[in-house]
Motif scaffolding. Sequence first.
Motif, PDB file in Angstrom:
ATOM      1  N   ASN A  81       7.323 -14.173 -17.898  1.00  0.00           N
ATOM      2  CA  ASN A  81       7.801 -14.633 -16.578  1.00  0.00           C
ATOM      3  C   ASN A  81       8.061 -13.409 -15.717  1.00  0.00           C
ATOM      4  O   ASN A  81       8.609 -12.412 -16.202  1.00  0.00           O
ATOM      5  N   PHE A 124      12.729 -19.194 -20.439  1.00  0.00           N
ATOM      6  CA  PHE A 124      13.617 -18.537 -19.470  1.00  0.00           C
ATOM      7  C   PHE A 124      15.023 -19.137 -19.521  1.00  0.00           C
ATOM      8  O   PHE A 124      16.017 -18.428 -19.487  1.00  0.00           O
ATOM      9  N   SER A 178       9.297 -21.457 -18.257  1.00  0.00           N
ATOM     10  CA  SER A 178      10.632 -21.774 -17.739  1.00  0.00           C
ATOM     11  C   SER A 178      11.517 -22.346 -18.845  1.00  0.00           C
ATOM     12  O   SER A 178      12.741 -22.182 -18.807  1.00  0.00           O
ATOM     13  N   LEU A 188      12.086 -18.146 -28.090  1.00  0.00           N
ATOM     14  CA  LEU A 188      11.015 -17.186 -27.792  1.00  0.00           C
ATOM     15  C   LEU A 188      10.009 -17.085 -28.942  1.00  0.00           C
ATOM     16  O   LEU A 188       8.788 -17.122 -28.714  1.00  0.00           O
ATOM     17  N   VAL A 216      15.279 -13.071 -22.414  1.00  0.00           N
ATOM     18  CA  VAL A 216      15.114 -14.473 -22.002  1.00  0.00           C
ATOM     19  C   VAL A 216      16.309 -15.280 -22.510  1.00  0.00           C
ATOM     20  O   VAL A 216      17.073 -14.811 -23.352  1.00  0.00           O
ATOM     21  N   ASP A 227       9.747 -10.599 -18.293  1.00  0.00           N
ATOM     22  CA  ASP A 227      10.498 -10.883 -19.509  1.00  0.00           C
ATOM     23  C   ASP A 227       9.564 -11.052 -20.711  1.00  0.00           C
ATOM     24  O   ASP A 227       8.341 -10.915 -20.597  1.00  0.00           O
TER      25      ASP A 227
END
Length: 409
Positions: free
Chosen positions: A64, A143, A140, A149, A178, A60
């Motif tokens: 991740n 995520f 995370s 982001l 994400v 991503d």
Amino acid sequence: MRQNLRVNGARLWSRLERLAEAGALPDGGVNRLALTEADRQGRDLVVGWMRELGLAVTIDAIGNVVGLRRGREDGLPVMMGSHIDTVRTGGRFDGALGVLAGLEIVQTLDDAGVVTRRPLAVAFFTNEEGARFQPDMFGSLVFTGALPLEKALATVGVDGAVAGEELARIGYAGEAPVGRPNVHAYVELHVEQGPTLEAEGCTIGAVEGVQGISWTELTLNGQSNHAGTTPMRMRRDAGYVAAEIASYVRRLARDIGGNQVATVGALTLTPNLVNVVAEKALMTVDLRNTDNERLMEAERRLADFVAKTAKAEGVTVETRSLARFDPVAFSAPLVHRVESIAREFELSVKRLPSGAGHDAQMLAAVCPACMIFVPSAGGVSHDIEEYTAPEHCAAGADVLLRLVTELAA
Ligand code: GLV
Ligand code: MN
Ligand code: MN
């Protein structure tokens, strides 16, 4: 589903040893700080294993990585995972165990010809440690949508590097979106990183939750001057104020008691010379407690002490929050099932809270999540001496295998 299925502990151990070669330190241990060359090497190795196992790999926009194993039906996957970045003087097990156990489970199921109803996923999240880029659990958080982001990509690390640039440089700025996690449940196997399981002779920890974490950076600005000629009453000594704060946090933890812990882990003086009063101190304070009220009390008391001590010395203070997470409770039925599976396997088990932060605490906001702990020798972690015995790694992976196959059934 075959009830007696067990992982291949030797194969898991050999992957742990091979991953430890990426960023290996001369005296043992690993330096695989997030988004460095060593992190890239570790990522390439794990992604290679994922592809060998036939997993569909997606990366991503924050780097991740998720490897997906198809189920008999489509639907949300049961995810296993953790992280493969380390602190600068890290061990071979923190994070790596959860990811490589996930791969071992996939291979065990392949060998046994088992296809679960739901898909399974093995994930590793970017920069869990937060040692280079803050906050910790950075990947995370993005995520699950808890950290934007753009903000994550613009983060400047302790070495002045920009996260987004480093991510692109190591080739892990992926395309997968994400902030829209589609996960049925998340289970993370991890080393305890503390002394409890070993001290009590237990093999498995059923982790009830993660304590609250508060990271603060303090910049203290005084006046640099000659160490021999400046009378004590005329000093504005940033080094002195920093030392008072460092000693205060130890008293603070003792006074608040219970689960309160407090650490000054980083302190840099400027100009850092023997005969010069320090004009500047840059320091961090890490406060943690399972009880959020007490954690907030610790934060208040620290802020009061810093303000009072700096003022008395004529030093000014800039405060920046680097991370702040409330305590998290894991899914009660999953915690219970970790405990009961361990008993069915005749493994000694204990419920306990996690002292360290983990990606599972972020996933817990979006799906049922839990963690399985295995013992850390001597309770040592975030250190090159970190060690977990092969039989404990395998026992934890067996419990993980049983739990995820049930969740995916
Ligand atoms: C992260 O691993 C932390 O608990 O500091
Ligand atoms: Mn970890
Ligand atoms: Mn760690």
